[in-house]
Write an enzyme that holds these catalytic residues in place. Sequence first.
Site, PDB file in Angstrom:
ATOM      1  N   HIS A   1      -5.900   2.665   1.747  1.00  0.00           N
ATOM      2  CA  HIS A   1      -5.296   3.734   2.288  1.00  0.00           C
ATOM      3  C   HIS A   1      -5.916   4.317   3.659  1.00  0.00           C
ATOM      4  O   HIS A   1      -5.240   4.779   4.426  1.00  0.00           O
ATOM      5  CB  HIS A   1      -4.945   4.844   1.082  1.00  0.00           C
ATOM      6  CG  HIS A   1      -4.459   4.556  -0.261  1.00  0.00           C
ATOM      7  ND1 HIS A   1      -3.520   3.610  -0.254  1.00  0.00           N
ATOM      8  CD2 HIS A   1      -4.737   4.750  -1.427  1.00  0.00           C
ATOM      9  CE1 HIS A   1      -3.351   3.266  -1.547  1.00  0.00           C
ATOM     10  NE2 HIS A   1      -3.848   3.981  -2.252  1.00  0.00           N
TER      11      HIS A   1
ATOM     12  N   ASP B   1       0.786  -1.146  -0.003  1.00  0.00           N
ATOM     13  CA  ASP B   1      -0.044   0.014  -0.203  1.00  0.00           C
ATOM     14  C   ASP B   1       0.991   1.287  -0.019  1.00  0.00           C
ATOM     15  O   ASP B   1       1.612   1.482   0.901  1.00  0.00           O
ATOM     16  CB  ASP B   1      -0.885   0.102   1.303  1.00  0.00           C
ATOM     17  CG  ASP B   1      -1.784   1.177   1.263  1.00  0.00           C
ATOM     18  OD1 ASP B   1      -1.480   2.208   0.932  1.00  0.00           O
ATOM     19  OD2 ASP B   1      -3.055   0.940   1.598  1.00  0.00           O
ATOM     20  N   HIS B   2       0.852   2.060  -0.965  1.00  0.00           N
ATOM     21  CA  HIS B   2       1.849   2.998  -1.204  1.00  0.00           C
ATOM     22  C   HIS B   2       1.720   4.119   0.030  1.00  0.00           C
ATOM     23  O   HIS B   2       2.924   4.896   0.034  1.00  0.00           O
ATOM     24  CB  HIS B   2       1.958   3.671  -2.720  1.00  0.00           C
ATOM     25  CG  HIS B   2       0.963   4.593  -2.826  1.00  0.00           C
ATOM     26  ND1 HIS B   2      -0.322   4.283  -3.210  1.00  0.00           N
ATOM     27  CD2 HIS B   2       1.210   5.993  -2.728  1.00  0.00           C
ATOM     28  CE1 HIS B   2      -1.031   5.348  -3.626  1.00  0.00           C
ATOM     29  NE2 HIS B   2      -0.091   6.530  -3.470  1.00  0.00           N
TER      30      HIS B   2
HETATM   31  C1  BG6 Z   1      -4.103   5.060  -5.734  1.00  0.00           C
HETATM   32  C2  BG6 Z   1      -5.499   4.976  -6.169  1.00  0.00           C
HETATM   33  O1  BG6 Z   1      -4.065   3.807  -4.896  1.00  0.00           O
HETATM   34  O2  BG6 Z   1      -3.930   6.237  -4.857  1.00  0.00           O
HETATM   35  C3  BG6 Z   1      -5.559   6.504  -6.905  1.00  0.00           C
HETATM   36  O3  BG6 Z   1      -5.606   3.977  -7.162  1.00  0.00           O
HETATM   37  C4  BG6 Z   1      -5.326   7.557  -6.170  1.00  0.00           C
HETATM   38  O4  BG6 Z   1      -6.929   6.464  -7.680  1.00  0.00           O
HETATM   39  C5  BG6 Z   1      -4.130   7.474  -5.692  1.00  0.00           C
HETATM   40  O5  BG6 Z   1      -5.449   8.790  -6.938  1.00  0.00           O
HETATM   41  C6  BG6 Z   1      -3.730   8.573  -4.572  1.00  0.00           C
HETATM   42  O6  BG6 Z   1      -2.512   8.512  -4.111  1.00  0.00           O
HETATM   43  P1  BG6 Z   1      -1.673   9.794  -3.614  1.00  0.00           P
HETATM   44  O7  BG6 Z   1      -0.478   9.355  -3.271  1.00  0.00           O
HETATM   45  O8  BG6 Z   1      -1.588  10.776  -4.729  1.00  0.00           O
HETATM   46  O9  BG6 Z   1      -2.477  10.467  -2.616  1.00  0.00           O
END
Ligand code: BG6
Length: 426
Positions: free
Chosen positions: A246, A183-184
């Site tokens: 997230h 999960d990034h």
């Molecule tokens: C991704 C989703 O995991 O996270 C996207 O698939 C979303 O839809 C993105 O835009 C948001 O990531 P960040 O790091 O820009 O908040």
Amino acid sequence: MNGSSAEPHLFVVFGGTGDLMRRKLLPALYHLANKYQLGSQFKILGVARSTEYDDVSYRQFAAEALNEFIGTQDGKSNGWCNECLYFQSIQKGEAKDFVALRARIEAIEAENGLPGNRVFYLALGPTAFPSTIAGLGESGLNDSQGWTRLVIEKPFGHDLETARELNATVHAHFKETQVYRIDHYLGKETVQNLLAFRFSNPMFESVWNRDRVENVQITVAEDLGVGTRAGYYDQSGAMRDMMQNHLTQLLTLTAMEAPAAFEADAIRDEKVKVLRSIKKIRARDVIFGQYDATQNNGHSTLGYHEEDGVAKDSKTETFVGLRLHIDNWRWEGVPFYLRTGKRLRKRVTQIIVNFKMPPVSLFQTFEGCHLHSNTLVMTLQPDEGFVLYFDVKQPGQGMNLQRQALKFRYSDKFGPLPDGYETLLN
Ligand code: BG6
């Protein structure tokens, strides 16, 4: 990835021509390479169904992506692409295509003296996970003379049943120790800092509970729409794309108890306890929405139904709001509000902890005196930092209170923060 990203290896990206590769993975890999964190023997193989690329045109594609997303226009990034990148089409993804992929991987490894350490990164829509994992397993690409890793992102299945099926497919072909479900958000500095903030500052720990906290609000607002990803997004929606992964990670980090040790399993166990304590969510505690077209000062944006690739009658939610209760000793009675959506007014990710008002309002007898609750605002992106709001007496006659802020901004103290993907791939 456990300190081994500096060992010689081949990084294979399924979905090598996709949005995630262009926007996030290539920039993150390029930054890491520039910081010498990928070692000297590191190559990338982009894999996609498309037959329109070969190595040369793929390197050009990658250089353009780097230019678009991190503004590199120098010979250096072109040189890096020429040196590091390869392309292989997986065509229809049949058994013979995986056999050809294996041969290509072995050829690249032989050409570059790589020992067979491989990362397979599935930057794919979730429907392609099972066949890709099976293709890797059946062609023997699940094992090598070095180490082999499989990286999967969300959504992991569409519901509980399909998540279990996907897990079974994964385990039919890979050992659990080879698998990284990532999960990034967990790679973001400000998210990692939640543990430091909570467990190295005991002052907050003593008020982090139902006695002192009125409510907690977790917001991930995006200003962009669905962009070019409708094919995936329209099947997923905000709940599967953002909420179950997230925002839930942010919830567990905010609500969990201190782990027994700063170790993956101990932290995971505490997070799971939070999840198990969530009360059943009632229909009236959930709201869904979908963005509409807007017109503002001559600037217009498309409604969700008008976006390329979205079904005209799509009911997919682009906004979801939830009210949750965590039924444990610490949080009994404290509502947690979680919300996320696309094409909202501004981009911001925040955790707001609203504390309770004083039990007795000593100053209510003073006309015009307004008491505010203390509030802690943790901004995870952009403009990362904290603000703690508290009341002070406005100098002068009487007792007028003013809300003031104690602030900390990362940018005042530290350089630019690395992207979450950079941390995860390192
Ligand atoms: C991704 C989703 O995991 O996270 C996207 O698939 C979303 O839809 C993105 O835009 C948001 O990531 P960040 O790091 O820009 O908040």
